[in-house]
Design a protein around this motif. Sequence first.
Motif, PDB file in Angstrom:
ATOM      1  N   SER A  24      33.259 -29.464  -6.092  1.00 15.74           N
ATOM      2  CA  SER A  24      33.363 -28.081  -5.597  1.00 15.74           C
ATOM      3  C   SER A  24      33.620 -28.036  -4.094  1.00 15.74           C
ATOM      4  O   SER A  24      34.070 -27.009  -3.564  1.00 15.74           O
TER       5      SER A  24
ATOM      6  N   SER B   9      40.630 -31.217 -12.189  1.00 18.46           N
ATOM      7  CA  SER B   9      40.115 -29.866 -11.910  1.00 18.46           C
ATOM      8  C   SER B   9      39.929 -29.087 -13.205  1.00 18.46           C
ATOM      9  O   SER B   9      40.345 -29.526 -14.287  1.00 18.46           O
ATOM     10  N   ASN B  10      39.317 -27.906 -13.101  1.00 13.86           N
ATOM     11  CA  ASN B  10      39.291 -26.960 -14.214  1.00 13.86           C
ATOM     12  C   ASN B  10      40.678 -26.322 -14.360  1.00 13.86           C
ATOM     13  O   ASN B  10      41.510 -26.400 -13.462  1.00 13.86           O
TER      14      ASN B  10
ATOM     15  N   GLN C 218      35.315 -35.219 -12.285  1.00 18.79           N
ATOM     16  CA  GLN C 218      35.710 -33.852 -11.952  1.00 18.79           C
ATOM     17  C   GLN C 218      35.896 -33.698 -10.450  1.00 18.79           C
ATOM     18  O   GLN C 218      35.118 -34.253  -9.658  1.00 18.79           O
TER      19      GLN C 218
ATOM     20  N   THR D 214      39.442 -22.798 -21.032  1.00 17.78           N
ATOM     21  CA  THR D 214      38.282 -22.682 -20.145  1.00 17.78           C
ATOM     22  C   THR D 214      37.699 -24.065 -19.895  1.00 17.78           C
ATOM     23  O   THR D 214      37.547 -24.853 -20.832  1.00 17.78           O
ATOM     24  N   GLY D 215      37.367 -24.338 -18.639  1.00 14.75           N
ATOM     25  CA  GLY D 215      36.826 -25.656 -18.307  1.00 14.75           C
ATOM     26  C   GLY D 215      37.940 -26.604 -17.910  1.00 14.75           C
ATOM     27  O   GLY D 215      38.996 -26.194 -17.439  1.00 14.75           O
ATOM     28  N   ARG D 216      37.712 -27.892 -18.087  1.00 17.56           N
ATOM     29  CA  ARG D 216      38.737 -28.862 -17.726  1.00 17.56           C
ATOM     30  C   ARG D 216      39.176 -29.643 -18.956  1.00 17.56           C
ATOM     31  O   ARG D 216      38.426 -29.789 -19.925  1.00 17.56           O
TER      32      ARG D 216
ATOM     33  N   GLY E 237      38.406 -27.359  -6.362  1.00 15.55           N
ATOM     34  CA  GLY E 237      37.081 -27.592  -6.933  1.00 15.55           C
ATOM     35  C   GLY E 237      36.437 -26.320  -7.439  1.00 15.55           C
ATOM     36  O   GLY E 237      35.223 -26.294  -7.694  1.00 15.55           O
ATOM     37  N   ALA E 238      37.232 -25.260  -7.634  1.00 17.30           N
ATOM     38  CA  ALA E 238      36.688 -23.970  -8.068  1.00 17.30           C
ATOM     39  C   ALA E 238      36.052 -24.060  -9.451  1.00 17.30           C
ATOM     40  O   ALA E 238      36.423 -24.907 -10.276  1.00 17.30           O
ATOM     41  N   ALA E 239      35.072 -23.173  -9.686  1.00 18.80           N
ATOM     42  CA  ALA E 239      34.375 -23.135 -10.975  1.00 18.80           C
ATOM     43  C   ALA E 239      35.326 -22.693 -12.085  1.00 18.80           C
ATOM     44  O   ALA E 239      36.363 -22.066 -11.838  1.00 18.80           O
ATOM     45  N   ALA E 240      34.949 -22.992 -13.312  1.00 22.19           N
ATOM     46  CA  ALA E 240      35.792 -22.663 -14.463  1.00 22.19           C
ATOM     47  C   ALA E 240      35.800 -21.166 -14.742  1.00 22.19           C
ATOM     48  O   ALA E 240      34.748 -20.511 -14.718  1.00 22.19           O
ATOM     49  N   THR E 241      36.977 -20.622 -14.987  1.00 29.43           N
ATOM     50  CA  THR E 241      37.144 -19.234 -15.420  1.00 29.43           C
ATOM     51  C   THR E 241      38.136 -19.223 -16.583  1.00 29.43           C
ATOM     52  O   THR E 241      39.088 -20.004 -16.595  1.00 29.43           O
TER      53      THR E 241
END
Length: 219
Positions: free
Chosen positions: A140, A210-211, A137, A108-110, A146-150
């Motif tokens: 977005s 990226s993440n 980073q 999770t994250g980068r 640039g997608a959020a972390a999942t």
Amino acid sequence: MATRKCVLVLAAVGVLAVGGCASGSTPPVAAPQGASPSSTASATAAATAAKTAPAPAPKTVAPPTGVAVKGCTTDQVNVIVGESSGAAGTLVQEMDVHNTSAVTCTLTGRPFVSVYGKVPQGGGTVEATLGGVAVGQIPSTFGQLGAAATPQNLTHGDYAVFFLKWSQVPVGSKPCDKADGYAFRTPADASVSHLVAFAFTVCGGEVQVSNFMSKSSGF
């Protein structure tokens, strides 16, 4: 008296003496009732095959429902250089992260990334962190990358991906940096880093990361 002699021998040696009294020779051993030569041979072959058959490979078992999946450590994964893309001097490189451990873990994250290359030292050069290259980073605003972390849950053999983004367009008179690779570490592990060999030239003094994303997000 003959009859009495047979009885005494029977008491001493059991069943074989009965045959001796009757005919003076040992009777053949009969097959089990109802068995045929073909069925006996088949049973023997099956028993032999059972002894020589290889043991089944162990299966990877996912954590029970409700049990939290731990973050992947650096030693549980391997980074593979994937496909690249780019235009107008901006390059993007896919990096595939392979879960080589026997357990399910999550990313999770980068990742932690630190670019290295040849740095002057004494009368020669050494491989070391390139101090002139910052790591940021991917914003977005840069599309899907640039997608959020999942959370990316990886069972044994599964992959996730992340991306590196940098420019090859010189900025003013500042020289570009030649990188030989980067140090990699997962977000859940601060104890060890892997060196990933990957030669590239960075202009503008920054590499963006990226993440972690699903493998389907790759090129």
